[in-house]
Design an enzyme around this catalytic site. Structure first.
Site, PDB file in Angstrom:
ATOM      1  N   SER A   1       6.836  -1.117  10.259  1.00 22.07           N
ATOM      2  CA  SER A   1       5.482  -0.996   9.729  1.00 22.07           C
ATOM      3  C   SER A   1       5.280   0.414   9.216  1.00 22.07           C
ATOM      4  CB  SER A   1       4.455  -1.291  10.830  1.00 22.07           C
ATOM      5  OG  SER A   1       3.153  -0.921  10.418  1.00 22.07           O
TER       6      SER A   1
ATOM      7  N   GLN B   1     -10.265  -2.964   2.407  1.00 20.21           N
ATOM      8  CA  GLN B   1      -9.733  -3.686   3.561  1.00 20.21           C
ATOM      9  C   GLN B   1      -9.684  -2.814   4.811  1.00 20.21           C
ATOM     10  OE1 GLN B   1      -5.848  -4.397   1.564  1.00 20.21           O
ATOM     11  NE2 GLN B   1      -4.903  -3.879   3.532  1.00 20.21           N
TER      12      GLN B   1
ATOM     13  N   MET C   1       0.832  -1.201   0.000  1.00 22.48           N
ATOM     14  CA  MET C   1       0.000   0.000   0.000  1.00 22.48           C
ATOM     15  C   MET C   1       0.869   1.254   0.000  1.00 22.48           C
ATOM     16  SD  MET C   1      -3.482  -0.763   2.132  1.00 22.48           S
ATOM     17  CE  MET C   1      -2.766  -0.637   3.762  1.00 22.48           C
ATOM     18  N   GLY C   2       2.163   1.082  -0.315  1.00 29.59           N
ATOM     19  CA  GLY C   2       3.043   2.237  -0.367  1.00 29.59           C
ATOM     20  C   GLY C   2       3.550   2.648   0.993  1.00 29.59           C
ATOM     21  N   ASN C   3       4.091   3.876   1.074  1.00 29.95           N
ATOM     22  CA  ASN C   3       4.742   4.371   2.294  1.00 29.95           C
ATOM     23  C   ASN C   3       5.804   3.353   2.719  1.00 29.95           C
ATOM     24  OD1 ASN C   3       5.211   6.196   4.393  1.00 29.95           O
ATOM     25  ND2 ASN C   3       3.740   5.210   5.743  1.00 29.95           N
TER      26      ASN C   3
ATOM     27  N   HIS D   1       9.593  -3.590   3.305  1.00 28.69           N
ATOM     28  CA  HIS D   1       9.147  -3.750   1.925  1.00 28.69           C
ATOM     29  C   HIS D   1      10.324  -4.014   0.991  1.00 28.69           C
ATOM     30  CE1 HIS D   1       5.786  -1.120   3.529  1.00 28.69           C
ATOM     31  NE2 HIS D   1       5.114  -2.134   3.020  1.00 28.69           N
TER      32      HIS D   1
ATOM     33  N   ASP E   1       2.656  -9.630   8.925  1.00 26.32           N
ATOM     34  CA  ASP E   1       1.206  -9.819   8.795  1.00 26.32           C
ATOM     35  C   ASP E   1       0.929 -11.321   8.704  1.00 26.32           C
ATOM     36  OD1 ASP E   1       0.132  -6.949   8.429  1.00 26.32           O
ATOM     37  OD2 ASP E   1       1.786  -7.044   7.009  1.00 26.32           O
TER      38      ASP E   1
END
Length: 280
Positions: free
Chosen positions: A182, A57, A26-28, A33, A147
């Site tokens: 996160s 979601q 979802m980016g950021n 990542h 997750d």
């Protein structure tokens, strides 16, 4: 690196590439990542990173509108990490009928753990991941173990729907304090970031007790939850589960995972720690 905003562009590129790995985000983006990208590069000829803040979601009152959109910075990080494609579609591109009308419905596990306080969350995750799998047609897809419940849902979905995609779990990236990285950590103040390490610390304490032979799972869960609550946390859950099925742990289980979610200030954090016991 290519940046595609439409499905047509992405599919045209896909026809020219043999083995593709997908990293849905979802980016950021943060170091966690980028670890997914590095793993993906080892399993394919090209890596596609999707960036899409998925409305379906998020629950009522959650942070959909506030969730950081940082595409320019994300592209810079992904270029440096060696990704081949950024797929950053708009909502109208992914939801051509305005709203999603067909959904992928996970089994009962979607209503446990995070699903208890986030009803519909895993339905939204399963649906968007299925759409991305359909668009990108990856051979492999990488998901972070942070997750943990999401990973279990995706692995089960791929198996149950006979998708020809290898799901590759990637270990949690942590700050020096032990805090799991996160995108939502950005909501924490400097003081809260230090305090947030208490969550992973409690998981390690529980894991050590289990390795020493303590099988009083409920007592361990209650002790950790009480500690966090006494230090200003609002605990959603801390539970010992079977690592593969995510069913409640039994005394005889050897493959365990401690899963947790708790709120510090206004920020909901999740974490987990696998505990592998020796077989008798």
């Amino acid at each position: 690196m290519h940046i595609f905003h439409t499905i047509t562009e992405l599919r045209s590129w896909r026809k020219q590439v043999k083995r593709v790995a997908l990293v849905p985000t979802m980016g950021n983006l943060h170091a966690g990542h980028l670890a997914l990208v590095r793993t993906a590069k080892a399993h394919a000829d090209a890596v596609v990173v999707s960036i899409f803040v998925n409305r379906i979601q998020f629950g009522v009152g959650e942070d959909f509108e506030l969730y950081p959109r940082t595409l320019a910075e994300d592209v810079e990080k992904l270029t440096e990490a060696g990704a081949d494609v950024v797929f950053a579609p708009s909502e109208t591109e992914l939801y051509p009928n305005g709203t999603q009308q067909y959904f992928v419905e996970p089994p009962a596990i979607q209503n446990e753990l995070c699903g208890r306080s986030r009803p519909g969350h895993f339905r939204g995750v399963a649906t968007i991941v299925t759409k991305l799998f359909n668009i990108v047609q990856p051979n492999v897809a990488c998901f972070g173990k942070k997750d943990y419940q999401q990973l279990a849902v995706i692995k089960g979905m791929v198996q149950d729907l006979n998708m020809d995609i290898d799901i590759i779990p990637v270990e949690i990236e942590r700050a020096d304090t032990g805090l799991a990285l996160s995108s939502r950590n950005g909501y924490l103040t400097i003081e809260q970031r230090e305090q947030a390490a208490q969550l992973s610390s409690q998981l390690r304490t529980m894991a050590e007790a289990i390795r020493r032979g303590n099988r009083q799972f409920a007592a361990l869960e209650n002790s950790a939850a009480t500690y966090l609550q006494q230090h200003g946390w609002q605990v959603d859950y801390i539970e010992v589960r079977h690592a593969q099925t995510l069913t409640k742990a039994q005394i005889s289980d050897k493959n365990l995972v401690i899963v947790a979610a708790a709120i510090l200030g206004t920020t909901r954090l999740i974490d987990n720690l696998e505990v592998q016991l020796e077989h008798e």
